[in-house]
Design an enzyme around this catalytic site. Structure first.
Site, PDB file in Angstrom:
ATOM      1  CG  ASP A 175      37.064  -6.406  23.975  1.00  0.00           C
ATOM      2  OD1 ASP A 175      36.552  -5.805  24.955  1.00  0.00           O
ATOM      3  OD2 ASP A 175      37.956  -5.898  23.266  1.00  0.00           O
TER       4      ASP A 175
ATOM      5  CG  ASP B 223      42.144  -5.980  30.541  1.00  0.00           C
ATOM      6  OD1 ASP B 223      41.069  -5.374  30.640  1.00  0.00           O
ATOM      7  OD2 ASP B 223      43.100  -5.551  29.862  1.00  0.00           O
TER       8      ASP B 223
ATOM      9  CD  GLU C 214      38.944  -1.338  27.145  1.00  0.00           C
ATOM     10  OE1 GLU C 214      39.455  -0.448  27.859  1.00  0.00           O
ATOM     11  OE2 GLU C 214      39.546  -2.393  26.851  1.00  0.00           O
TER      12      GLU C 214
END
Length: 411
Positions: A82, A143, A177
Site C-alpha cells: 500500500d 514507499d 502498513e
C-alpha cells in the site's frame, strides 16, 4: 539487476494501492489486491510454485532451500504494497532522469513541485544515477514498491542462479502498513520463518534496528449547544474547545520542530460541530517513559482547557500502535550484524540508523519474528517529491542476495 528491478518498479507504481484508515476491512481498499494478484502471477512465472494471495490481501511465497545443510535458518523478506493516504496515488506517471547531472529536479506535471538539492542533500551522492520521480501530481510509491520490486528481482535472480546456495526463503507482501494495520492478520505459523528483514528503509547502506514507539489518541469532546442568539453565558462550543487544546500543544514537541531521537505529539485530524468534536493525535517516542510522559502532558493540557468549560466533558481513547523493535533485536544481534556484512558485500558502506516512524518489522518483532529494516533507496516519502535511484534499488537487490548467501555459509 538494475534494469530488472527498475522495470518491475515502474510496473508496480502505476497500480493505485492507497490504503484508507476510515475503512474497517482488511485490506482497507480492494485495489491493493490488484497489485497482489500481479505479484503472485509474476512469482509463479519465475518458478515460485506456492505463491498465493490470501483473503486479507497478503502475498505469501517460498523459495525452497538448495543447500545440503539442514540447519540454515528460514529468512523472511517483507515489504508492503500500500501507499500512504497523505497524497494521491491515483494515475501515477513515473519519470526517469537518466544519468542525473546534479541540480534541482522540476517535475513536469506540476512545475511548482521541485526536488531541491538544498532539501535533499543525498542528491549530491546520486550524480550519474538514473532517478525515478513522479510527475509531481501524485506520490511515486517508492514507499514501499521499491522494496517490493527489490524482493521480486532478488527472488528471480536466486532462482535463475541455483549455484548460489541458500536456505529456505519466505516472501511476505503486506497490505495497510501505512495505516498501522500491516501485520494484523499475518499468520506467523504459516509463514514459518525464524526471523525477517523488511525492505522499507531510505538511504542506500542503511540498516535500522530501532523505531519509535507509537500510540494513537482520540479525544472526544461533548460541549453545550444552544442557539447562538441566546448563547450568552451558556454555550460551550466543542469546536473551540478542540482548538484550545491544539493551541496549547508545546511548539517544541511537534514533528516539524523535532529530529534525531526527540519524540513528538502530532494532531492528525479534527472534526466537529458545536455540540461535539473529535481530535485525533499520534504520540511518538523512542522510549516507553517518553511516550507515557507525552500522553500525561496531553491529558493535563486537556484538563486545564476543560476548566474553562464546566458544562462540557471529554473522553480519552488510547490505542497502542507499535513499540521500539530494538528491545527485541538486541536479544538477537547476529540478525543485524549479518545485514551489515551483506550491505558491505554489496559494495556499500553500511550505516546503522533509527527510524522516526515504524515498519511492519516493529510489530513482527514483538509478535515473535525479529525483523530489522533494510534500505530500499527511496526518499521524501509521502509527498509528490518522492524519488528513488535505480542504482540504489540494484544495491538493495544485491544485499538480499548476499544475506541469503551469508546465512547459508555460516550455518
Amino acid at each position: 539487476m538494475a534494469a530488472s528491478v527498475t522495470d518491475r518498479f515502474l510496473r508496480y507504481v502505476v497500480i493505485d494501492t492507497q490504503s484508507d484508515a476510515a475503512s474497517p476491512t482488511q485490506p482497507s481498499t480492494e485495489k491493493q489486491k490488484k497489485l497482489g494478484r500481479l505479484l503472485v502471477e509474476e512469482l509463479l512465472e519465475i518458478g515460485v510454485s506456492d505463491a498465493h494471495l490470501d483473503e486479507h490481501g497478503y502475498v505469501y511465497a517460498t523459495i525452497p532451500a538448495n543447500t545440503p545443510k539442514n540447519n540454515v535458518p528460514v529468512i523472511c523478506f517483507c515489504a508492503h504494497m500500500d501507499t500512504a493516504p497523505d497524497f494521491s496515488g491515483t494515475n501515477v506517471k513515473p519519470q526517469i532522469v537518466r544519468n542525473y547531472r546534479g541540480g534541482d529536479i522540476r517535475l513536469p506535471g506540476d512545475p511548482s513541485q521541485v526536488i531541491r538539492v538544498a532539501d535533499n542533500p543525498v542528491l549530491n551522492d546520486l550524480i550519474g544515477h538514473d532517478i525515478v520521480t513522479s510527475d509531481g501530481t501524485t506520490l511515486l510509491g517508492a514507499d514501499d514498491k521499491a522494496g517490493v520490486a527489490e524482493i521480486m528481482a532478488a527472488a528471480e535472480f536466486l532462482i535463475k542462479n541455483p549455484d548460489i546456495k541458500h536456505g529456505t526463503i519466505r516472501i511476505l507482501f503486506t497490505t495497510d502498513e501505512e495505516i498501522g494495520r500491516g501485520v494484523d492478520k499475518v499468520d506467523l505459523k504459516k509463514l514459518g520463518a525464524d526471523f525477517g528483514y523488511t525492505m522499507d528503509g531510505e538511504t542506500a547502506g542503511t540498516i535500522e534496528d530501532e523505531t519509535f514507539s507509537a500510540d494513537a489518541l482520540e479525544i472526544a469532546i461533548k460541549g453545550v449547544a444552544i442557539h447562538p442568539g441566546f448563547a450568552y453565558g451558556k454555550m460551550e462550543n466543542a469546536i473551540r474547545i478542540a482548538g484550545a487544546i491544539i493551541d496549547r500543544l508545546p511548539k517544541d514537541m511537534a514533528p516539524e520542530t523535532t529530529k534525531d531521537r526527540v519524540g513528538f505529539i502530532h494532531p492528525t485530524g479534527v472534526s466537529g460541530v458545536m455540540e461535539k468534536a473529535n481530535l485525533s493525535l499520534i504520540i511518538r517516542d523512542f522510549t516507553e517513559d517518553g511516550l507515557k510522559h507525552k500522553e500525561a502532558l496531553l491529558e493535563n493540557i486537556t484538563k486545564e482547557v476543560m476548566k474553562d468549560y464546566p458544562g462540557s466533558s471529554y473522553t480519552f481513547t488510547l490505542k497502542e500502535q507499535y513499540r521500539n523493535m530494538k528491545v527485541v533485536l538486541d536479544r538477537h544481534p547476529e540478525i543485524v550484524e549479518y545485514a551489515i556484512e551483506a550491505i558491505r558485500r554489496a559494495g556499500i558502506e553500511p550505516e546503522r540508523g533509527s527510524i522516526r516512524g515504524g515498519t511492519d518489522g516493529s510489530r513482527l518483532s514483538f509478535m515473535g519474528l525479529p525483523c530489522p529494516n533494510i534500505f530500499a533507496g527511496g526518499h521524501a516519502f509521502h509527498s509528490p517529491l518522492e524519488f528513488v535511484s535505480s542504482q540504489d534499488m540494484e544495491k538493495a537487490v544485491k544485499t538480499i542476495v548476499e544475506l541469503a548467501k551469508l546465512w547459508e555459509e555460516r550455518a
